[in-house]
Scaffold this active site. Sequence first.
Site, mmCIF file in Angstrom:
data_model
loop_
_atom_site.group_PDB
_atom_site.id
_atom_site.type_symbol
_atom_site.label_atom_id
_atom_site.label_comp_id
_atom_site.label_asym_id
_atom_site.label_seq_id
_atom_site.Cartn_x
_atom_site.Cartn_y
_atom_site.Cartn_z
ATOM 1 C CG HIS A 182 26.677 5.923 29.812
ATOM 2 N ND1 HIS A 182 26.305 4.605 29.741
ATOM 3 C CD2 HIS A 182 26.384 6.440 28.579
ATOM 4 C CE1 HIS A 182 26.205 4.338 28.476
ATOM 5 N NE2 HIS A 182 25.798 5.443 27.814
ATOM 6 C CB CYS B 197 22.775 5.545 28.209
ATOM 7 S SG CYS B 197 23.069 4.976 26.817
ATOM 8 C CG ASN C 250 27.062 2.913 25.001
ATOM 9 O OD1 ASN C 250 26.720 2.390 26.039
ATOM 10 N ND2 ASN C 250 26.656 4.071 24.728
HETATM 11 N N1 COA Z 1 34.042 5.171 10.702
HETATM 12 C C1 COA Z 1 34.703 5.871 9.930
HETATM 13 N N2 COA Z 1 34.111 7.367 9.697
HETATM 14 C C2 COA Z 1 32.980 7.608 10.220
HETATM 15 C C3 COA Z 1 32.339 6.450 11.158
HETATM 16 C C4 COA Z 1 32.735 5.375 11.225
HETATM 17 N N3 COA Z 1 32.455 4.463 12.257
HETATM 18 N N4 COA Z 1 30.999 7.122 11.526
HETATM 19 C C5 COA Z 1 30.755 8.302 10.808
HETATM 20 N N5 COA Z 1 32.203 8.413 10.072
HETATM 21 C C6 COA Z 1 32.366 9.474 9.161
HETATM 22 C C7 COA Z 1 31.154 10.286 8.787
HETATM 23 O O1 COA Z 1 30.379 9.814 7.954
HETATM 24 C C8 COA Z 1 31.572 11.956 8.474
HETATM 25 O O2 COA Z 1 32.155 11.826 7.399
HETATM 26 P P1 COA Z 1 31.855 13.025 6.471
HETATM 27 O O3 COA Z 1 32.719 14.177 7.142
HETATM 28 O O4 COA Z 1 32.603 12.643 5.209
HETATM 29 O O5 COA Z 1 30.362 13.325 6.165
HETATM 30 C C9 COA Z 1 32.745 11.862 9.499
HETATM 31 O O6 COA Z 1 33.067 10.574 9.974
HETATM 32 C C10 COA Z 1 32.640 12.597 10.785
HETATM 33 O O7 COA Z 1 31.440 12.430 11.464
HETATM 34 P P2 COA Z 1 30.999 13.154 12.854
HETATM 35 O O8 COA Z 1 29.479 12.794 13.093
HETATM 36 O O9 COA Z 1 31.097 14.603 12.404
HETATM 37 O O10 COA Z 1 31.945 12.612 13.717
HETATM 38 P P3 COA Z 1 31.980 13.272 15.339
HETATM 39 O O11 COA Z 1 33.379 13.989 15.308
HETATM 40 O O12 COA Z 1 30.591 13.866 15.659
HETATM 41 O O13 COA Z 1 31.855 11.914 15.971
HETATM 42 C C11 COA Z 1 30.417 10.204 17.381
HETATM 43 C C12 COA Z 1 30.907 10.936 15.828
HETATM 44 C C13 COA Z 1 29.435 9.505 16.896
HETATM 45 C C14 COA Z 1 31.589 9.418 17.630
HETATM 46 C C15 COA Z 1 30.065 11.406 18.296
HETATM 47 O O14 COA Z 1 29.253 12.224 17.594
HETATM 48 C C16 COA Z 1 29.679 11.045 19.469
HETATM 49 O O15 COA Z 1 30.190 10.175 20.068
HETATM 50 N N6 COA Z 1 28.372 11.129 19.804
HETATM 51 C C17 COA Z 1 27.846 10.793 21.043
HETATM 52 C C18 COA Z 1 27.377 9.470 20.639
HETATM 53 C C19 COA Z 1 26.832 8.800 21.867
HETATM 54 O O16 COA Z 1 27.411 9.005 23.076
HETATM 55 N N7 COA Z 1 25.839 7.759 21.792
HETATM 56 C C20 COA Z 1 25.234 7.225 23.016
HETATM 57 C C21 COA Z 1 24.774 8.106 23.818
HETATM 58 S S1 COA Z 1 24.362 6.913 25.171
#
Ligand code: COA
Length: 339
Positions: free
Chosen positions: A265, A115, A296
């Site tokens: 980004h 990224c 992204n």
């Molecule tokens: N749809 C529905 N539910 C989903 C899901 C999706 N696409 N992806 C994950 N879940 C579920 C998980 O399984 C979890 O369920 P559980 O509570 O029953 O275990 C729940 O949603 C919460 O997941 P969690 O990981 O706590 O969510 P979060 O608030 O951390 O959000 C991201 C997840 C990925 C959106 C967030 O962590 C994020 O944006 N991280 C940075 C990612 C990033 O920037 N990546 C690229 C870097 S360049």
Amino acid sequence: MTRRTRVLGVGSFVPDRIVTNDDLTQWMDTSDEWIRTRSGIEQRHWVEPDDTTTSDLGLEAANRALDAAGLSIDDIDMLIVATLSPDHEFPGTACFLQAKLGCPGIPAIDVRQQCSGFVYGMAQADMFVRGAMADTVLLVGAEIHSKAMDISTEGRDISVLFGDGAGAAVLQAVDVDDPSTQAHIYSSHLHADGNYAKELWIEGPSSTYSPNRWDNDFLERGAQWPKMNGKTVFKHAVTRMPEVALEALEANDFAVADVDLWIFHQANMRINYFAAKKLGIDDDDKVFNTIQRFGNTTAATIPIGLDEALKAGRLEPGMLVCIAAFGSGFTWASSLLRW
Ligand code: COA
């Protein structure tokens, strides 16, 4: 007069096929509501399931950037391509794109900083130009994620976030008398911490396996899919992006309020919201986001952002522009530009 580098033109390209959040529910257990509230993404563009390659998307963006710069490929004396989704393991995607562009002989360099790849590439282009090894550099960021993600429920934490696309910039040497008005790159700032390499990565194919780069249950294990510790990535992104943006401002004696446009980004709208808050950016209109429409696109988010900001009339000559990125590696980087 000082020899500096300026952005002469930008271009971007995304495939026609739009995949909405609702479309994703045919492959995985997810919802429009979950994706919008967690990431801000409404849709992304994916290539058709055909033989389109990353360098094909890069070619379209590169040609648009050349048009915008009013140059032809014969004017380019260096090609830099940033991608984490290369056409092949080797040679680099820059070589494939070079053949398509028709510019044999010039250096073709791949950047593998995910990224942050475009900002790393911008720093390299700037240094090659300042060091007089190049006069005019074509810098491309391109990705095809849709062919490299687990789109079942198991991979949904990642696969809802990423889109395909490409962006490009033509960077050229310029003699600067007055940095406060003339278009140029002030400076770029690059960082990495490989201790976090496995927080967002693809395990294989890999030289860790023996005797081949894959083992017997490679596909069954899903070792070919990207894996991410989303919470760790999030936590570091909201710290590192503002930090490296401030580094660029401080290095050039500017304050946050001096910046006319911020292009962060596009990994998650919430990350950018927290980054803007930490920086104390007082005006939401100064932060230009595109994640709603494109998801992204990794190395392509910054040039797509620049191109879309231009099209939207949000980027004008003379503006002070700060770009900042964070991603897998971990890597993080910023550039400060007079547009
Ligand atoms: N749809 C529905 N539910 C989903 C899901 C999706 N696409 N992806 C994950 N879940 C579920 C998980 O399984 C979890 O369920 P559980 O509570 O029953 O275990 C729940 O949603 C919460 O997941 P969690 O990981 O706590 O969510 P979060 O608030 O951390 O959000 C991201 C997840 C990925 C959106 C967030 O962590 C994020 O944006 N991280 C940075 C990612 C990033 O920037 N990546 C690229 C870097 S360049």
